[in-house]
Design a protein around this motif. Sequence first.
Motif, PDB file in Angstrom:
ATOM      1  N   SER A  78       0.850  61.288  -4.025  1.00 35.21           N
ATOM      2  CA  SER A  78       1.054  59.981  -4.776  1.00 35.21           C
ATOM      3  C   SER A  78       1.631  58.817  -4.022  1.00 35.21           C
ATOM      4  N   ASP A  79       1.069  57.635  -4.004  1.00 38.27           N
ATOM      5  CA  ASP A  79       1.497  56.420  -3.514  1.00 38.27           C
ATOM      6  C   ASP A  79       1.603  55.296  -4.549  1.00 38.27           C
ATOM      7  N   ASN A  80       2.406  54.532  -4.543  1.00 40.45           N
ATOM      8  CA  ASN A  80       2.286  53.126  -5.190  1.00 40.45           C
ATOM      9  C   ASN A  80       2.124  51.852  -4.197  1.00 40.45           C
ATOM     10  N   GLY A  81       0.911  52.193  -3.325  1.00 35.40           N
ATOM     11  CA  GLY A  81       0.458  51.233  -2.544  1.00 35.40           C
ATOM     12  C   GLY A  81      -0.549  50.254  -2.903  1.00 35.40           C
ATOM     13  N   ILE A  82      -1.455  49.869  -2.357  1.00 33.78           N
ATOM     14  CA  ILE A  82      -2.396  48.743  -2.537  1.00 33.78           C
ATOM     15  C   ILE A  82      -3.431  49.427  -3.269  1.00 33.78           C
ATOM     16  N   GLY A  83      -3.802  50.549  -3.431  1.00 28.27           N
ATOM     17  CA  GLY A  83      -4.696  51.471  -4.178  1.00 28.27           C
ATOM     18  C   GLY A  83      -6.127  50.759  -3.730  1.00 28.27           C
ATOM     19  N   MET A  84      -7.288  51.266  -4.408  1.00 24.24           N
ATOM     20  CA  MET A  84      -8.550  50.995  -3.901  1.00 24.24           C
ATOM     21  C   MET A  84      -9.457  50.525  -5.288  1.00 24.24           C
ATOM     22  N   SER A  85     -10.130  49.678  -5.123  1.00 31.82           N
ATOM     23  CA  SER A  85     -11.247  49.208  -6.036  1.00 31.82           C
ATOM     24  C   SER A  85     -12.299  50.045  -5.922  1.00 31.82           C
ATOM     25  N   ARG A  86     -13.437  50.175  -6.825  1.00 33.82           N
ATOM     26  CA  ARG A  86     -14.562  50.943  -6.872  1.00 33.82           C
ATOM     27  C   ARG A  86     -15.396  50.795  -5.412  1.00 33.82           C
ATOM     28  N   GLN A  87     -15.503  49.326  -4.914  1.00 36.51           N
ATOM     29  CA  GLN A  87     -16.163  49.289  -3.772  1.00 36.51           C
ATOM     30  C   GLN A  87     -15.318  49.889  -2.669  1.00 36.51           C
ATOM     31  N   ASP A  88     -13.957  49.838  -2.720  1.00 32.71           N
ATOM     32  CA  ASP A  88     -13.218  50.408  -1.799  1.00 32.71           C
ATOM     33  C   ASP A  88     -13.490  51.791  -1.577  1.00 32.71           C
ATOM     34  N   VAL A  89     -13.507  52.423  -2.571  1.00 32.52           N
ATOM     35  CA  VAL A  89     -13.605  54.060  -2.613  1.00 32.52           C
ATOM     36  C   VAL A  89     -15.145  54.221  -1.870  1.00 32.52           C
ATOM     37  N   ILE A  90     -16.125  53.477  -2.280  1.00 32.44           N
ATOM     38  CA  ILE A  90     -17.359  53.797  -1.801  1.00 32.44           C
ATOM     39  C   ILE A  90     -17.550  53.558  -0.188  1.00 32.44           C
ATOM     40  N   ASP A  91     -16.841  52.497   0.281  1.00 34.32           N
ATOM     41  CA  ASP A  91     -16.545  52.207   1.596  1.00 34.32           C
ATOM     42  C   ASP A  91     -15.663  53.048   2.309  1.00 34.32           C
ATOM     43  N   ASN A  92     -14.410  53.450   1.884  1.00 36.32           N
ATOM     44  CA  ASN A  92     -13.673  54.189   2.498  1.00 36.32           C
ATOM     45  C   ASN A  92     -13.943  55.662   2.532  1.00 36.32           C
ATOM     46  N   LEU A  93     -13.953  56.115   1.270  1.00 41.85           N
ATOM     47  CA  LEU A  93     -14.206  57.446   1.128  1.00 41.85           C
ATOM     48  C   LEU A  93     -15.684  58.094   1.315  1.00 41.85           C
ATOM     49  N   GLY A  94     -16.622  57.014   0.642  1.00 43.55           N
ATOM     50  CA  GLY A  94     -17.926  57.671   0.756  1.00 43.55           C
ATOM     51  C   GLY A  94     -18.451  57.331   2.254  1.00 43.55           C
ATOM     52  N   THR A  95     -17.759  56.789   3.085  1.00 45.71           N
ATOM     53  CA  THR A  95     -18.360  56.660   4.582  1.00 45.71           C
ATOM     54  C   THR A  95     -17.427  57.210   5.463  1.00 45.71           C
ATOM     55  N   VAL A  96     -17.713  58.213   6.061  1.00 46.65           N
ATOM     56  CA  VAL A  96     -16.884  59.026   7.073  1.00 46.65           C
ATOM     57  C   VAL A  96     -16.665  58.084   8.070  1.00 46.65           C
ATOM     58  N   ALA A  97     -15.340  58.118   8.710  1.00 46.23           N
ATOM     59  CA  ALA A  97     -14.975  57.246   9.841  1.00 46.23           C
ATOM     60  C   ALA A  97     -15.137  55.620   9.734  1.00 46.23           C
ATOM     61  N   GLN A  98     -15.255  55.232   8.460  1.00 47.49           N
ATOM     62  CA  GLN A  98     -14.891  54.104   7.891  1.00 47.49           C
ATOM     63  C   GLN A  98     -13.287  53.766   7.603  1.00 47.49           C
ATOM     64  N   SER A  99     -12.645  53.062   8.262  1.00 48.72           N
ATOM     65  CA  SER A  99     -11.263  53.015   8.470  1.00 48.72           C
ATOM     66  C   SER A  99     -10.779  51.671   7.738  1.00 48.72           C
ATOM     67  N   GLY A 100     -10.066  51.807   6.489  1.00 46.16           N
ATOM     68  CA  GLY A 100      -9.548  50.870   6.023  1.00 46.16           C
ATOM     69  C   GLY A 100      -8.511  49.968   6.508  1.00 46.16           C
ATOM     70  N   THR A 101      -7.714  50.743   7.307  1.00 49.20           N
ATOM     71  CA  THR A 101      -6.700  50.255   8.188  1.00 49.20           C
ATOM     72  C   THR A 101      -6.975  49.241   9.300  1.00 49.20           C
ATOM     73  N   LYS A 102      -8.325  49.824   9.956  1.00 46.73           N
ATOM     74  CA  LYS A 102      -8.676  49.108  10.841  1.00 46.73           C
ATOM     75  C   LYS A 102      -9.418  47.663  10.386  1.00 46.73           C
ATOM     76  N   ALA A 103     -10.182  47.755   9.443  1.00 46.04           N
ATOM     77  CA  ALA A 103     -10.552  46.498   8.754  1.00 46.04           C
ATOM     78  C   ALA A 103      -9.437  45.643   8.304  1.00 46.04           C
ATOM     79  N   PHE A 104      -8.502  46.044   7.786  1.00 40.47           N
ATOM     80  CA  PHE A 104      -7.440  45.425   7.494  1.00 40.47           C
ATOM     81  C   PHE A 104      -6.534  44.597   8.627  1.00 40.47           C
ATOM     82  N   LEU A 105      -6.539  45.259   9.741  1.00 39.37           N
ATOM     83  CA  LEU A 105      -5.914  44.643  10.946  1.00 39.37           C
ATOM     84  C   LEU A 105      -7.192  43.635  11.545  1.00 39.37           C
TER      85      LEU A 105
END
Length: 628
Positions: A78-105
Amino acid sequence: MSAETLEFKAELKQLLHLITHSLYSDREIFLRELISNASDAINKVRFDALANADKLEGNTDWKIKLTPDATAKTLTISDNGIGMSRQDVIDNLGTVAQSGTKAFLEAAKRAGKTGETPGLIGQFGVGFYSAFMVADKVTVVTRAAGSPTDGTRWESDGQGSYTFEACEKPTRGTDVILHLKDDTKDFLDTWRLRQLVRKFSDFLEHPVVMDVEKEVEEGKKETTEETLNSRKAIWLRSKSEVKPEEYEEFYKSLAHDTDAPADVIHYAAEGKTEFKVLCFVPGHKPFGFDYEEPVAGLRLYVQRVLIMDRCEQVLPVYLRFVKGVVDSADLPLNVSRELLQQNPLLDVIQKSVVKNVLESLAGTKNVEPDKYLTFYKSFGTVLKEGLTRDWSNREKIADLLLFESANTEAGKFTTFAEYVEKMPAEQTEIAYLIGESAEQLRHSPYLEAFRAKGQDVLLLTDPIDEFAIPQLGEYKGKKLVAADRGEATGVGEVPAGDKERFAALLTVLKEKVPDVADVRLTNRLTESAACLVAEAHGVSAHMERLMERMGRDSGTPKRVLELNPKHPTLEALRVLHEKNAVDPRLDGYARLLYEQAVIAEGSKVTDPVAFAKRVNDLIVRDAQVSGA
């Protein structure tokens, strides 16, 4: 038909199988990846909160929590970080090799805030799926910062499909719940989790915590939250901010040593290439050092996370006694973040590390010679390997070498630089002699001519000297020459008169001693009657003995028997030969000349019984003459 462009269709089930079964070398890596994702999530919300303070929701007690549940057979990160919205979940967990960190940078770069971004670890977008190496089902419960009603629950068995739904989550952040496989239940053990956190994530900025039950009184237990990582990445701090005891503590944990290090090398490289290095030179040779596989390397970290325990590309093997870490966010890692791709940056780091280590050793040698001598007695032999491996730094390595010599006291040492400084004006070469021990070499007949001319000879006793010193070849323009070879300096020509006087005897001796390649007169001896020398490119006696110990046949090379024309023994043989060219005693005397030369070079005679008989015959003959 007109050309058309189609997108590749990923066979998701097969791709996930490859990620979870082939990408990582060890399944314990999953914890490193999930903790690293959690750390990135915390850093993202901290960065976002600079412009949107409401995203903090009053919660700044940053932490990553591990919760093993033996009953449910689950491990939750568990973490108390930025978390994910519904769309973030689809984009980051539902798409293999989609890096949320890379998109953030990339977003930060577009906004011109590259220099302000926090240190983020993930880049490839596959680390999360390492969870399926240990879990047959993964559940993610997450809520984005600043969206108290936007909780999402995602679940998958890693077979190519997933489900997600809205859910309530009171706190910001993400819970990754691993439903462990039957053969991975060891990851529920608190000791195992503690060990993995310390191995991979010990220096992470944020605390990794776990509830631990401890006995406070007899029969009474209490659950407390324990921080598993030290968080003290001292290599990221300025050298002036780190106390000596902190260096010592870190070195002991790194090298598993009980003593303090001899030297600390701590610096940060800045500019085009940025990396930080913290290295230690041990004060003594570790137990088993000489018997282990010779493997070099520094621990490689990226943003405080351990990537490789031994990164051989940044430290050459002849410096394998050095312990330490290198941290660089710019290093090109493979997708699993366990291996480095070949890159010019590796050469830059290695050159920098080598330069700093050699300069540190040189400083110790010049300022604290006693301390350096202690180091050298442990690692001098290893350091000499650099003469054969690191051509660009050979002279720097040569400057660090210590030697006993014919002119130094037993147990005292000199250097190449000191040797050259004390050379007589007429001496043009550096003479050395290799053997079993300095004490034995001090009595060697090969030193006689050098002593007579006031020249020193370096006495080398490490097995590697036979390979390393010839590789060096010269020092400061002075050629290195072995004193036991035909080309040795200071020998000089034998007068023509001596050659003529002994010509007939030499012919006879060559016939009677077939063990040698030649028999000739020499000026290298002043006290001894005979010695054996190898030709310029021949195998020396010491090398021959080394090869025998290694079980290798040197081909029993023949050496040259050199005789001293001024020695009474040779003159007596000449007279004996002139009186009676077929005197049977000449055979025994010829063998004795050869065998005493064999013994003088440190080798063994092939027939010690026959040698003893010849010596005994001489004693009897001398006693009879004396009695008469």
